[in-house]
Write an enzyme that holds these catalytic residues in place. Structure first.
Site, PDB file in Angstrom:
ATOM      1  NE  ARG A  60      -3.693   0.251   2.396  1.00 37.81           N
ATOM      2  CZ  ARG A  60      -3.439   0.346   3.864  1.00 37.81           C
ATOM      3  NH1 ARG A  60      -2.777  -0.672   5.400  1.00 37.81           N
ATOM      4  NH2 ARG A  60      -3.547   1.054   4.480  1.00 37.81           N
ATOM      5  NE  ARG A  64     -28.679   9.795 -34.084  1.00 40.08           N
ATOM      6  CZ  ARG A  64     -27.856   9.337 -34.818  1.00 40.08           C
ATOM      7  NH1 ARG A  64     -27.505   8.189 -34.892  1.00 40.08           N
ATOM      8  NH2 ARG A  64     -27.948   9.702 -36.173  1.00 40.08           N
ATOM      9  CG  HIS A  65     -33.734  13.437 -33.989  1.00 38.84           C
ATOM     10  ND1 HIS A  65     -33.280  12.160 -34.798  1.00 38.84           N
ATOM     11  CD2 HIS A  65     -32.294  13.829 -34.566  1.00 38.84           C
ATOM     12  CE1 HIS A  65     -32.227  12.760 -35.558  1.00 38.84           C
ATOM     13  NE2 HIS A  65     -31.430  13.683 -35.593  1.00 38.84           N
ATOM     14  CG  ASN A 106     -31.997  10.452 -39.073  1.00 36.61           C
ATOM     15  OD1 ASN A 106     -31.806   9.851 -38.337  1.00 36.61           O
ATOM     16  ND2 ASN A 106     -30.474  10.748 -39.203  1.00 36.61           N
ATOM     17  NE  ARG A 154     -31.826  15.997 -37.292  1.00 32.44           N
ATOM     18  CZ  ARG A 154     -31.896  16.497 -37.752  1.00 32.44           C
ATOM     19  NH1 ARG A 154     -31.863  17.749 -38.134  1.00 32.44           N
ATOM     20  NH2 ARG A 154     -30.394  17.335 -38.088  1.00 32.44           N
ATOM     21  CD  GLU A 157     -25.446  16.332 -35.431  1.00 35.69           C
ATOM     22  OE1 GLU A 157     -24.757  17.114 -34.286  1.00 35.69           O
ATOM     23  OE2 GLU A 157     -25.446  14.965 -35.588  1.00 35.69           O
ATOM     24  CB  ALA A 207      -9.865  12.377 -48.283  1.00 34.20           C
ATOM     25  NE  ARG A 211     -17.139  15.364 -41.253  1.00 35.16           N
ATOM     26  CZ  ARG A 211     -17.863  14.521 -40.582  1.00 35.16           C
ATOM     27  NH1 ARG A 211     -18.148  13.592 -40.790  1.00 35.16           N
ATOM     28  NH2 ARG A 211     -18.586  14.703 -39.324  1.00 35.16           N
ATOM     29  CE  LYS A 224     -16.962  11.559 -37.804  1.00 36.98           C
ATOM     30  NZ  LYS A 224     -18.266  10.173 -37.958  1.00 36.98           N
ATOM     31  CG  HIS A 252     -28.967  16.614 -33.195  1.00 32.97           C
ATOM     32  ND1 HIS A 252     -29.972  16.801 -34.252  1.00 32.97           N
ATOM     33  CD2 HIS A 252     -29.080  17.679 -33.064  1.00 32.97           C
ATOM     34  CE1 HIS A 252     -31.034  17.364 -33.818  1.00 32.97           C
ATOM     35  NE2 HIS A 252     -31.036  18.560 -33.304  1.00 32.97           N
ATOM     36  CD  GLN A 253     -24.248   9.549 -36.003  1.00 35.95           C
ATOM     37  OE1 GLN A 253     -24.688   8.908 -35.455  1.00 35.95           O
ATOM     38  NE2 GLN A 253     -23.981  10.486 -36.317  1.00 35.95           N
TER      39      GLN A 253
HETATM   40  C1  LIG Z   1      -2.004   7.289   2.621  1.00 36.04           C
HETATM   41  O1  LIG Z   1      -2.806   6.400   2.146  1.00 36.04           O
HETATM   42  C2  LIG Z   1      -2.675   5.285   1.264  1.00 36.04           C
HETATM   43  C3  LIG Z   1      -4.215   4.387   0.639  1.00 36.04           C
HETATM   44  O2  LIG Z   1      -4.648   4.218   1.617  1.00 36.04           O
HETATM   45  C4  LIG Z   1      -1.878   4.531   2.118  1.00 36.04           C
HETATM   46  O3  LIG Z   1      -1.514   3.932   1.538  1.00 36.04           O
HETATM   47  C5  LIG Z   1      -0.759   5.458   2.301  1.00 36.04           C
HETATM   48  O4  LIG Z   1       0.186   4.771   2.764  1.00 36.04           O
HETATM   49  C6  LIG Z   1      -1.075   6.666   3.510  1.00 36.04           C
HETATM   50  N1  LIG Z   1       0.464   7.769   2.419  1.00 36.04           N
HETATM   51  C7  LIG Z   1       1.061   7.381   3.522  1.00 36.04           C
HETATM   52  C8  LIG Z   1       2.030   8.548   3.279  1.00 36.04           C
HETATM   53  O5  LIG Z   1       1.154   7.054   4.557  1.00 36.04           O
END
Ligand SMILES: *[C@@H]1O[C@H](CO)[C@@H](O)[C@H](O)[C@H]1NC(C)=O
Ligand SMILES: *[C@@H]1O[C@H](CO)[C@@H](O)[C@H](O)[C@H]1NC(C)=O
Ligand SMILES: *[C@@H]1O[C@H](CO)[C@@H](O)[C@H](O)[C@H]1NC(C)=O
Ligand SMILES: *[C@@H]1O[C@H](CO)[C@@H](O)[C@H](O)[C@H]1NC(C)=O
Length: 428
Positions: free
Chosen positions: A46, A198-199, A205, A249, A269, A292, A294, A298, A334-335
């Protein structure tokens, strides 16, 4: 990492979601266990994911963009200090913390359901397992949580209680941060729902002609009827409003829906200039070079005396801002215009936008969840032509007519009499 609202906001912003970075390191989500404070391996992953997310956010800001949203759960004072030191002292960017507090049981339950539906972590779990897992994850967080405290921390923050019921701000400075504060103050509790269609099929059409201000074909009129039945029979929790363009429309399509209507010029449109009213075959015959050009680009191509996709995005900007504050609006458009509008809400890539498939006789329902939108398409059972022309393989100026026309959808050359049977105008 996802691009949010690419052409509307004054604040050009991007979300860096820690959980997405985490999922890159762990293909499969195991359980809440990785959120335990004493889970070494979980913490390492994390922290690593958070570091990558912050670094990408810094690169994005260094590129000259104004706002990066770092979506993570920094719940201890130590974590916030670390983050703040890095962003402000090392990188020179201001950081504004947003603390969302929710004690309302009903809101919490709704939030849990929303997370279960949309989080990639729970795709593969039964509902019961997922609810249980999410509650345990929250418990891990609650054990570590230290509320933001202006007396103990020197950070800027906004606290949002019960989804915007109370909003307090501390050391909010400058226009960007005030803008964010304003946005958070106006946050909606309930999901926002918007409808687009769309209409109904128009006479043009049927003939494969573009632009113009044609009336609906008989099948288009049937769609108008079916559309009205659809909305008039939905349990009316809240009243609808209908926005149409100024063209016949769309007005005819909306006519029978029981709701107040507004004709908005900016919803007209894309103006095809000298090609208004032509079929693709006629465009190829009269203006092969334009045709061409376009096909080559596009998005940027502008018809002589007409508009490009970029042009209509510019004129749609105020409409899109206004729509963000609305609920239960039905846009009958419109499209090309709807490609731009749906692309805006769904964060489509700009160069894919002109080829987005927005078929006739289909209701597109957008429902917000968090800062994203979910899309549901409902095709009503009324036949119609297909107007979607794919980019042909050969876009060079010297291509043959056959190469230029390979992807033109089939259409009628004259209005067929059987299509006219139930139209009043057939008598004329
Ligand atoms: C902030 O939050 C994130 C996600 O939950 C976590 O992984 C991360 O370690 C946190 N940041 C710090 C600096 O701790
Ligand atoms: C879901 O679980 C099954 C069996 O546990 C596994 O084979 C599969 O890869 C998982 N799919 C996802 C998207 O996590
Ligand atoms: C057509 O144009 C392409 C480049 O767009 C070129 O490669 C090709 O040689 C041209 N062919 C003819 C027959 O002129
Ligand atoms: C397009 O058609 C032209 C003329 O027939 C040809 O010279 C060219 O090689 C084609 N280009 C592609 C990409 O097929």
């Amino acid at each position: 990492m996802e691009l949010l609202h690419f052409y509307n906001r004054n604040l050009f912003l991007l979300v860096f979601d820690c959980s997405e970075y985490r999922r890159r390191h762990m293909a499969l989500y195991g359980s809440h266990d990785i959120f335990r404070a004493d889970n070494q391996q979980g913490s390492a992953i994390r922290r690593q994911s958070a570091r990558e997310a912050v670094q990408d956010a810094m690169l994005w800001l260094k590129d000259g963009n104004s706002v990066a949203i770092f979506d993570g759960t920094n719940i201890t004072r130590e974590q916030r200090r670390e983050l703040s030191d890095y962003c402000l002292n090392d990188m020179g960017f201001r950081i504004l913390f947003i603390e969302c507090v929710c004690e309302d049981q009903e809101l919490l339950e709704r939030n849990i359901i929303e997370i279960l539906h949309y989080s990639a972590d729970y795709k593969n779990m039964s509902e019961e397992e997922a609810v249980d897992d999410l509650r345990k994850k929250l418990e891990h967080y609650m054990r570590q949580y230290e509320p933001i405290d202006a007396g103990l921390e020197t950070i800027s923050f906004v606290r949002v209680e019960n989804m915007g019921e109370t909003v307090t701000a501390h050391k909010v400075a400058g226009q960007k941060e005030s803008g964010i504060l304003g946005y958070l103050s106006g946050m909606r509790c309930l999901p926002q729902t918007l409808y687009f269609t769309r209409h109904g099929e128009s006479e043009y059409n049927v003939l494969g002609r573009i632009g113009g201000d044609a009336a609906l074909s008989p099948r288009g009129q049937l769609y108008a009827r079916a559309l009205a039945d659809h909305f008039n029979s939905l349990p009316a929790r809240e009243p609808y409003t209908v926005w149409t363009s100024e063209l016949r429309r769309t007005k005819q399509t909306a006519a029978d829906i029981r709701a107040p209507k507004r004709a908005v010029r900016a919803l007209n449109e894309l103006d095809a200039g000298i090609c208004e009213g032509l079929t693709y075959e006629e465009m190829q015959e009269r203006f092969p070079q334009e045709f061409a050009w376009r096909d080559q680009d596009k998005l940027h191509y502008r018809y002589p005396w007409g508009e490009s996709y970029i042009d209509i995005m510019t004129r749609l900007r105020p409409v899109l801002s206004a729509l963000e504050d609305e609920h239960n609006v039905i846009v009958v458009g419109h499209q090309a215009v709807l490609r731009c509008m749906l692309g805006y809400f769904l964060d489509a890539k700009l160069d894919e936008l002109p080829y987005m498939n927005v078929p006739l006789h289909t209701i597109v329902k957008l429902t917000s969840y968090g800062y994203k939108y979910k899309v549901e398409m409902t095709k009503l059972p009324v036949e119609c032509v297909d107007t979607h022309r794919k980019q042909p393989k050969n876009c060079s100026i010297n291509r043959t007519s056959a190469d230029a026309l390979t992807t033109v959808p089939s259409h009628y050359d004259t209005l067929p009499s059987n299509l006219w049977q139930n139209s009043a105008e057939a008598q004329l």
